[in-house]
Design a protein around this motif. Structure first.
Motif, PDB file in Angstrom:
ATOM      1  N   SER A 168      17.297   5.058  -0.966  1.00  0.00           N
ATOM      2  CA  SER A 168      15.943   5.351  -1.442  1.00  0.00           C
ATOM      3  C   SER A 168      15.064   4.103  -1.399  1.00  0.00           C
ATOM      4  N   ARG A 169      15.626   2.963  -1.781  1.00  0.00           N
ATOM      5  CA  ARG A 169      14.846   1.722  -1.728  1.00  0.00           C
ATOM      6  C   ARG A 169      14.463   1.382  -0.291  1.00  0.00           C
ATOM      7  N   GLN A 170      15.410   1.554   0.630  1.00  0.00           N
ATOM      8  CA  GLN A 170      15.121   1.276   2.040  1.00  0.00           C
ATOM      9  C   GLN A 170      14.055   2.223   2.590  1.00  0.00           C
ATOM     10  N   TYR A 171      14.153   3.490   2.182  1.00  0.00           N
ATOM     11  CA  TYR A 171      13.161   4.477   2.614  1.00  0.00           C
ATOM     12  C   TYR A 171      11.779   4.122   2.080  1.00  0.00           C
ATOM     13  N   ALA A 172      11.714   3.750   0.803  1.00  0.00           N
ATOM     14  CA  ALA A 172      10.430   3.363   0.213  1.00  0.00           C
ATOM     15  C   ALA A 172       9.827   2.163   0.934  1.00  0.00           C
TER      16      ALA A 172
ATOM     17  N   TRP B 169      -8.843   3.672   3.451  1.00  0.00           N
ATOM     18  CA  TRP B 169      -7.926   4.129   2.403  1.00  0.00           C
ATOM     19  C   TRP B 169      -7.966   3.158   1.230  1.00  0.00           C
ATOM     20  N   MET B 170      -8.173   3.675   0.027  1.00  0.00           N
ATOM     21  CA  MET B 170      -8.207   2.854  -1.164  1.00  0.00           C
ATOM     22  C   MET B 170      -6.785   2.495  -1.596  1.00  0.00           C
ATOM     23  N   ARG B 171      -6.511   1.210  -1.759  1.00  0.00           N
ATOM     24  CA  ARG B 171      -5.182   0.746  -2.169  1.00  0.00           C
ATOM     25  C   ARG B 171      -5.157   0.626  -3.699  1.00  0.00           C
ATOM     26  N   VAL B 172      -4.230   1.351  -4.312  1.00  0.00           N
ATOM     27  CA  VAL B 172      -4.188   1.416  -5.778  1.00  0.00           C
ATOM     28  C   VAL B 172      -2.813   0.980  -6.265  1.00  0.00           C
ATOM     29  N   ALA B 173      -2.784   0.058  -7.205  1.00  0.00           N
ATOM     30  CA  ALA B 173      -1.511  -0.335  -7.809  1.00  0.00           C
ATOM     31  C   ALA B 173      -0.968   0.839  -8.628  1.00  0.00           C
ATOM     32  N   ALA B 174       0.310   1.169  -8.398  1.00  0.00           N
ATOM     33  CA  ALA B 174       0.892   2.340  -9.083  1.00  0.00           C
ATOM     34  C   ALA B 174       1.733   1.856 -10.248  1.00  0.00           C
TER      35      ALA B 174
ATOM     36  N   SER C 271     -15.621  12.558   4.245  1.00  0.00           N
ATOM     37  CA  SER C 271     -15.920  13.001   2.881  1.00  0.00           C
ATOM     38  C   SER C 271     -14.699  12.995   1.970  1.00  0.00           C
ATOM     39  N   ALA C 272     -13.524  12.742   2.531  1.00  0.00           N
ATOM     40  CA  ALA C 272     -12.294  12.764   1.736  1.00  0.00           C
ATOM     41  C   ALA C 272     -12.143  11.479   0.928  1.00  0.00           C
ATOM     42  N   GLU C 273     -11.544  11.601  -0.250  1.00  0.00           N
ATOM     43  CA  GLU C 273     -11.133  10.432  -1.019  1.00  0.00           C
ATOM     44  C   GLU C 273      -9.684  10.143  -0.634  1.00  0.00           C
ATOM     45  N   LYS C 274      -9.428   8.972  -0.057  1.00  0.00           N
ATOM     46  CA  LYS C 274      -8.107   8.650   0.483  1.00  0.00           C
ATOM     47  C   LYS C 274      -7.504   7.488  -0.306  1.00  0.00           C
ATOM     48  N   ILE C 275      -6.343   7.750  -0.902  1.00  0.00           N
ATOM     49  CA  ILE C 275      -5.712   6.795  -1.814  1.00  0.00           C
ATOM     50  C   ILE C 275      -4.283   6.522  -1.373  1.00  0.00           C
ATOM     51  N   VAL C 276      -3.906   5.257  -1.349  1.00  0.00           N
ATOM     52  CA  VAL C 276      -2.513   4.864  -1.121  1.00  0.00           C
ATOM     53  C   VAL C 276      -2.012   4.148  -2.360  1.00  0.00           C
ATOM     54  N   LEU C 277      -0.928   4.633  -2.935  1.00  0.00           N
ATOM     55  CA  LEU C 277      -0.324   3.967  -4.084  1.00  0.00           C
ATOM     56  C   LEU C 277       0.579   2.835  -3.599  1.00  0.00           C
ATOM     57  N   GLU C 278       0.396   1.656  -4.163  1.00  0.00           N
ATOM     58  CA  GLU C 278       1.178   0.483  -3.769  1.00  0.00           C
ATOM     59  C   GLU C 278       1.860  -0.104  -5.010  1.00  0.00           C
ATOM     60  N   PRO C 279       3.039   0.422  -5.355  1.00  0.00           N
ATOM     61  CA  PRO C 279       3.722  -0.043  -6.566  1.00  0.00           C
ATOM     62  C   PRO C 279       4.350  -1.416  -6.399  1.00  0.00           C
ATOM     63  N   ASP C 280       4.544  -2.093  -7.510  1.00  0.00           N
ATOM     64  CA  ASP C 280       5.316  -3.325  -7.530  1.00  0.00           C
ATOM     65  C   ASP C 280       6.751  -2.978  -7.119  1.00  0.00           C
ATOM     66  N   ARG C 281       7.324  -3.755  -6.239  1.00  0.00           N
ATOM     67  CA  ARG C 281       8.635  -3.383  -5.682  1.00  0.00           C
ATOM     68  C   ARG C 281       9.747  -3.412  -6.717  1.00  0.00           C
ATOM     69  N   ALA C 282       9.718  -4.387  -7.606  1.00  0.00           N
ATOM     70  CA  ALA C 282      10.763  -4.451  -8.623  1.00  0.00           C
ATOM     71  C   ALA C 282      10.669  -3.248  -9.556  1.00  0.00           C
ATOM     72  N   ALA C 283       9.444  -2.905  -9.944  1.00  0.00           N
ATOM     73  CA  ALA C 283       9.264  -1.740 -10.806  1.00  0.00           C
ATOM     74  C   ALA C 283       9.668  -0.462 -10.087  1.00  0.00           C
ATOM     75  N   LEU C 284       9.343  -0.389  -8.791  1.00  0.00           N
ATOM     76  CA  LEU C 284       9.709   0.804  -8.016  1.00  0.00           C
ATOM     77  C   LEU C 284      11.226   0.943  -7.916  1.00  0.00           C
ATOM     78  N   ALA C 285      11.925  -0.173  -7.731  1.00  0.00           N
ATOM     79  CA  ALA C 285      13.389  -0.126  -7.655  1.00  0.00           C
ATOM     80  C   ALA C 285      13.979   0.417  -8.962  1.00  0.00           C
TER      81      ALA C 285
ATOM     82  N   THR D 125       8.225   6.996  -2.098  1.00  0.00           N
ATOM     83  CA  THR D 125       8.996   7.789  -3.039  1.00  0.00           C
ATOM     84  C   THR D 125       9.049   7.115  -4.407  1.00  0.00           C
ATOM     85  N   ALA D 126       8.962   7.924  -5.458  1.00  0.00           N
ATOM     86  CA  ALA D 126       9.059   7.466  -6.856  1.00  0.00           C
ATOM     87  C   ALA D 126       7.881   6.618  -7.308  1.00  0.00           C
ATOM     88  N   SER D 127       6.746   6.702  -6.615  1.00  0.00           N
ATOM     89  CA  SER D 127       5.591   5.884  -6.995  1.00  0.00           C
ATOM     90  C   SER D 127       4.657   6.583  -7.968  1.00  0.00           C
TER      91      SER D 127
END
Length: 292
Positions: free
Chosen positions: A268-272, A287-292, A191-205, A12-14
């Motif tokens: 929300s932080r706990q859920y994230a 799955w491609m890991r992408v910094a958000a 054939s799918a492009e699969k992306i996971v957003l992995e934000p910095d936790r402090a920025a996400l908070a 959430t919020a990424s």
């Protein structure tokens, strides 16, 4: 099976929705909700559904199409996606699946365990028993009828316990036996492009905090009033959406608005954190890991 889709997962919020809209602008794609809370009407703000501006920039599907009073499952979402794949709007246009519900993504590319249709009277019976007797008593009943599933569930896991009892009564088979079967995947994972957003936790908070403040300014309290006016079963997912219990407590005079916001932001932080852990452990190296 749908080929060439894009899958964008993240907590959430990424910034998932913004990334999906940006991609849809470039490739003319159709954005398909892959989040179990954004399916509900009424709660546009608190579930962070795309607003009118985003919705106008690209076609969006399966957002806000379920009334909060209706039970909705991963199986129901998969059936909705299967129907959507026949929609002419997808002809010649890429599909962009975006959201934070890991089981939805897994179902898309791996298939899902089929489940029986639950008659309304069976569902109402077990939901009534849950409200009257509580989850621990129902867990003991489940130990007799489906010991394998009961062993995997905590006695406090009310929704899954009630669901397991509904399935065994409706079908005569324990839910554990249904879960060992698989349906055909709807999306071609190769054939799918699969992306996971992995934000910095402090920025996400910080984003979570700022976003909830904006929700309050834009009318989240009125949303909760409208939801509570429906007198929903408190066990329904929509009634437990982050922000709803907290604002409800504020409206009841039990806590201040400041405390309600503090609690909702913490939830929300706990859920994230749970989402990021699930994506890290359950989505494979394809799955491609992408910094958000």
């Amino acid at each position: 099976m749908l080929k060439g889709a894009t899958l964008i997962a993240g907590p959430t919020a990424s910034g998932k929705s913004a990334r999906a809209v940006e991609l849809a602008r470039r490739n003319g794609g159709v954005i398909i909700n892959t989040d179990s809370m954004q399916v509900y009407s009424v709660l546009r703000l608190l579930t962070a559904r795309p607003g009118e501006v985003e919705m106008a920039e690209a076609p969006h599907r399966l957002f806000g199409h379920v009334h909060p009073s209706q039970p909705y499952s991963t199986g129901g979402w998969m059936r909705d996606v299967e129907a959507l794949l026949l929609d002419p709007i997808l002809e010649g246009r890429p599909a962009i699946f975006v959201g934070g519900t890991g089981l939805y993504f897994r179902g898309l590319v791996e298939g899902l365990s089929p489940m029986p249709t639950i008659p309304d009277e069976v569902r109402e019976h077990w939901r009534g028993r849950l409200a009257e007797d509580g989850p621990e008593i129902l867990h003991r009943i489940l130990q007799e009828r489906d010991p394998e599933t009961a062993a995997r569930l905590k006695p406090s896991d009310s929704q899954r316990i009630a669901r397991a009892l509904e399935v065994v009564e409706a079908s005569g088979r324990p839910i554990s036996s249904w879960q060992k079967e698989r349906t055909v995947p709807l999306v071609d994972g190769e054939s799918a492009e699969k992306i996971v957003l992995e934000p910095d936790r402090a920025a996400l908070a910080r984003r979570i905090s700022d976003r909830f403040d904006a929700m309050l300014e834009q009318g989240a309290i009125e949303e909760v009033k409208a939801l509570n006016a429906l007198a929903l079963d408190p066990a329904l997912p929509a009634a437990k959406a982050i922000g709803v219990p907290e604002i409800t407590a504020y409206l009841a005079g039990e806590i201040s608005l400041e405390e309600a916001a503090t609690r909702a932001k913490a939830a929300s932080r706990q859920y994230a954190k749970r989402q990021m852990t699930w994506f890290r452990n359950q989505l494979g190296p394809d799955w491609m890991r992408v910094a958000a």
